[in-house]
Design an enzyme around this catalytic site. Sequence first.
Site, PDB file in Angstrom:
ATOM      1  N   ASP A  84      61.700  38.612  38.855  1.00  0.00           N
ATOM      2  CA  ASP A  84      63.742  37.899  37.841  1.00  0.00           C
ATOM      3  C   ASP A  84      64.325  39.406  38.021  1.00  0.00           C
ATOM      4  O   ASP A  84      63.169  40.174  37.521  1.00  0.00           O
ATOM      5  CB  ASP A  84      63.958  37.228  37.107  1.00  0.00           C
ATOM      6  CG  ASP A  84      65.464  37.008  36.336  1.00  0.00           C
ATOM      7  OD1 ASP A  84      65.599  36.987  37.395  1.00  0.00           O
ATOM      8  OD2 ASP A  84      65.626  36.597  35.516  1.00  0.00           O
ATOM      9  N   VAL A 121      17.084  23.752  41.855  1.00  0.00           N
ATOM     10  CA  VAL A 121      17.017  24.743  40.889  1.00  0.00           C
ATOM     11  C   VAL A 121      17.438  25.428  41.097  1.00  0.00           C
ATOM     12  O   VAL A 121      18.252  27.059  40.896  1.00  0.00           O
ATOM     13  CB  VAL A 121      16.376  24.309  39.238  1.00  0.00           C
ATOM     14  CG1 VAL A 121      16.849  25.533  38.442  1.00  0.00           C
ATOM     15  CG2 VAL A 121      16.203  23.143  39.209  1.00  0.00           C
ATOM     16  N   ASP A 125      18.301  36.576  34.123  1.00  0.00           N
ATOM     17  CA  ASP A 125      18.998  36.616  35.251  1.00  0.00           C
ATOM     18  C   ASP A 125      21.129  37.092  34.509  1.00  0.00           C
ATOM     19  O   ASP A 125      21.915  37.568  34.707  1.00  0.00           O
ATOM     20  CB  ASP A 125      19.898  35.987  36.041  1.00  0.00           C
ATOM     21  CG  ASP A 125      19.001  36.187  37.664  1.00  0.00           C
ATOM     22  OD1 ASP A 125      17.978  37.569  37.085  1.00  0.00           O
ATOM     23  OD2 ASP A 125      18.439  35.612  38.427  1.00  0.00           O
TER      24      ASP A 125
END
Length: 883
Positions: free
Chosen positions: A325, A278, A697
């Site tokens: 283009d 993990v 976090d």
Amino acid sequence: MYEQKTIEEIVRQMDTDERTGLSGEEAKRRLEHYGPNCLKEEKKRTLVSRLAAQLCDSLIFVLFAAAGISIMLREYSDAAIILAVVAMNAVVGVIQEGKAEAALESLKSLTSPTAAVVRDGREQEISAQELVPGDVVILAAGCQVPADVRLTQTVNTRMEESALTGESVPVSKSSAFLAGRELPAGDRKNMAFMTSYVASGRARGIVTATGMDTEIGRIAALIHEAPQEETPLQRRLSDLGRILSVSAVLLCALLFVMAVFQKRDVLEMLITAISLAVAAVPEGLPAVVTIVLALSVTRMVKAGTIVRRLPSVETLGAVSVVCSDKTGTLTKNEMSVTACYFDGKIQEPGAGGGETKRRLMEAFCLCNDATRETGEPTESALLRLAIENGLDPERLNREKPRQAEVPFDSERKRMTTFHRDRKQAVSYTKGAPDVVLKRCSHVMKNGQIQTLDGAERKRIEEAFRELSDQALRVLAAAMTEGGSRPSDYHMTFLGLAGMMDPPRPEARQAVEVFKRARVRTVMITGDYAATALAVARKLGIAQGEDECMTGYELERLDDGELAKRIRRTSVFARVSPDHKVRIVKALKADGNITAMTGDGVNDAPSLKCADIGIAMGKTGTDVARQASDMILTDDNFATIERAIEEGRGIYENIKKSVIFLLSSNFGEIATMFAAVAAGLSSPLKSSHILWVNLITDSLPALALGVDKNDGAQMMARPPRKADESLFARGGWFYTIFYGFLIAALSLTAFFYIPWEMATEAGRGLTFKELSAILAEEGVLTRAQTYAFTVLGLSELFHAVGMRNVDCSVFSAGFGSNRLMAASFLIGLCLQAAVTEIPFLVRAFGCTPLSLWEWCMLFLMSSVPLWAHEILAGVKRAARAFRG
């Protein structure tokens, strides 16, 4: 090849009769052989297969394994959190898919539903899907061409092919035309193509191709063939995922080897292995990246850009070549008069005055079939010129009503109208300058009609050449006063008008900005080379003819020769859809990240082939929009500049988020591994790591992802290289340095209680004694709480410093990123909650902390911020020393 064959050869080859057409039986037989006149569909992937594709990722496999072991060990909360993250990312990925299928659906919608054909000797209307090669079709003004047709009869026929070929004005067609060699679609004057429209006149022809064998079918095939490639960010994250997954497996294997030597409990080591797996996987990273891109998409909508595929936002930041283009993208896609010649000199359209100019404007207004609202592009441009010079078309037509006319055709190359007012009759003629001038015996100069002598004729011819050299389409106007019918001889020359599809005013400025940002602009168009180069010169894309290449030249180059010329060629003219794809592939093979802009059907394959396809929202076809990654709602080329700036900023922010998350994860791994390698108990539980990775976090990482950057500074840098690592330019240093620093702080907190107990007892602290103290009742829980708290808080301080590694946090301004301030406070509160709220304390296996303990741990956790300030100060000093 059909353009090279005579009508008789076509009739024989297609085994048909130009007068009576096919018989019903023969048409039925051919329909069974060739199939219906429609585009083939690609087999669509099922929802299950799309979902499975999203789950086939190395990182996902590691998370699945961790979730499975968690379930076996009855750690159900850990397993639920991991699986929720996996499910969310899979759903987002499935929603973003389906671009190629949508493009093909748009191509199908372009095909004509019905067609007028001659069968069994009589004209009839059938479903366009029933057309077969050899059918004789009848085309009238306003109808859509139902298949590819070799024209056998044409009467003033002009075709609107801009969406297919890039030609900015309707093209004259002639059944008598015969090509000497194979030509690109735009030059086949005796052919009509599926999805084009009859702008004027009428025609008849023999069907030469249906369905996937047509020009539009070839484009559909190119869209099928173009793979959906990963963006640079997706490739970097995929590489990162493979590294992390291998690292997680190796760490777990190493842990078991250590457990065997240390004779530790297998169940305990399984739980520790899950914690390490993990810790190795940044679970919050996919969600953070997705949210950052989604928020950027919202910002870009306000700037006139709709993003159809989230990762393409970041791709813009790496773009090194913008392939554009011409028609409708760099230009306005409407003809406009840019210069006039009268009274012996070339002048601006709004300059000058007098009787000559008035009569010239009157000629352009009356010898014209356009209205204020509608009309053929050239005639509309002349009508606008007359209006801008003060004429009222409606009033002028009432005063001088049209009595008769001789329409324009490809043989006469001019149009004549006959008018009468109360005083006299007058005829006006407009057309090709050489044709009109040949029929003029007089010229109006300074309001006076004079004999057209040799010197004046030469002056007009020189003016015509000068305007033509500027790639302008030039028309002449003349008049004849008196007479009872329109006259084509002894006319009075009035003047010339030079027109073109003008460059967008904002496009030149955008090209200049691209140059400063080291982004190259390449024009790829179906228009003629002279016209394309003239526009390129005005925009600053190219200057010399050696920078221009035609599709004819391109076909004669192999890939090696094209690779040599691709770097110095900035204009590609008269190209077909497959030429555009080849050019984009050559640029990509040269190491460029390419963006392709366009609006026509002919642009769709190259839009899909490019790293990022950008379609025009207003003038673009559905096919171009569906094949693209982004759509410009304002059709403004300059919007691409803002989008590239946004893309560069997004990449920098995502990079900051990745380094922050990985350095934090590295700190967790180092903390766990160091303790276990020393034979000590695990400093962190898997629930602690999941909490930090997903809760504490994620908000700071998201705040880094939406941080504001200096746009001018972003655009002053060259684009990053296609293969640049996320850890380039110091990324690895910050990841490893802050990872070790966070690990050192977390282990210091973990060892603090045993160290304090040993100090109070007045003895040293060996690893054996450290292990024994940690085994005491309640000590391990409090030590893990210390390590957990310092880990979470130190990563919050680390996030604040990661906003800008080059300058002080205090000079960056706390108020410029309110989300960072909010995420810091929320993270602090959440971290406090797991040690102070009873049910969370039990769930995470923590222990309550005193105020003194919180102050001590808070100060210890702030070390990453002070380390950032020292590093930034050293950088500033180094820059000052070098400067």
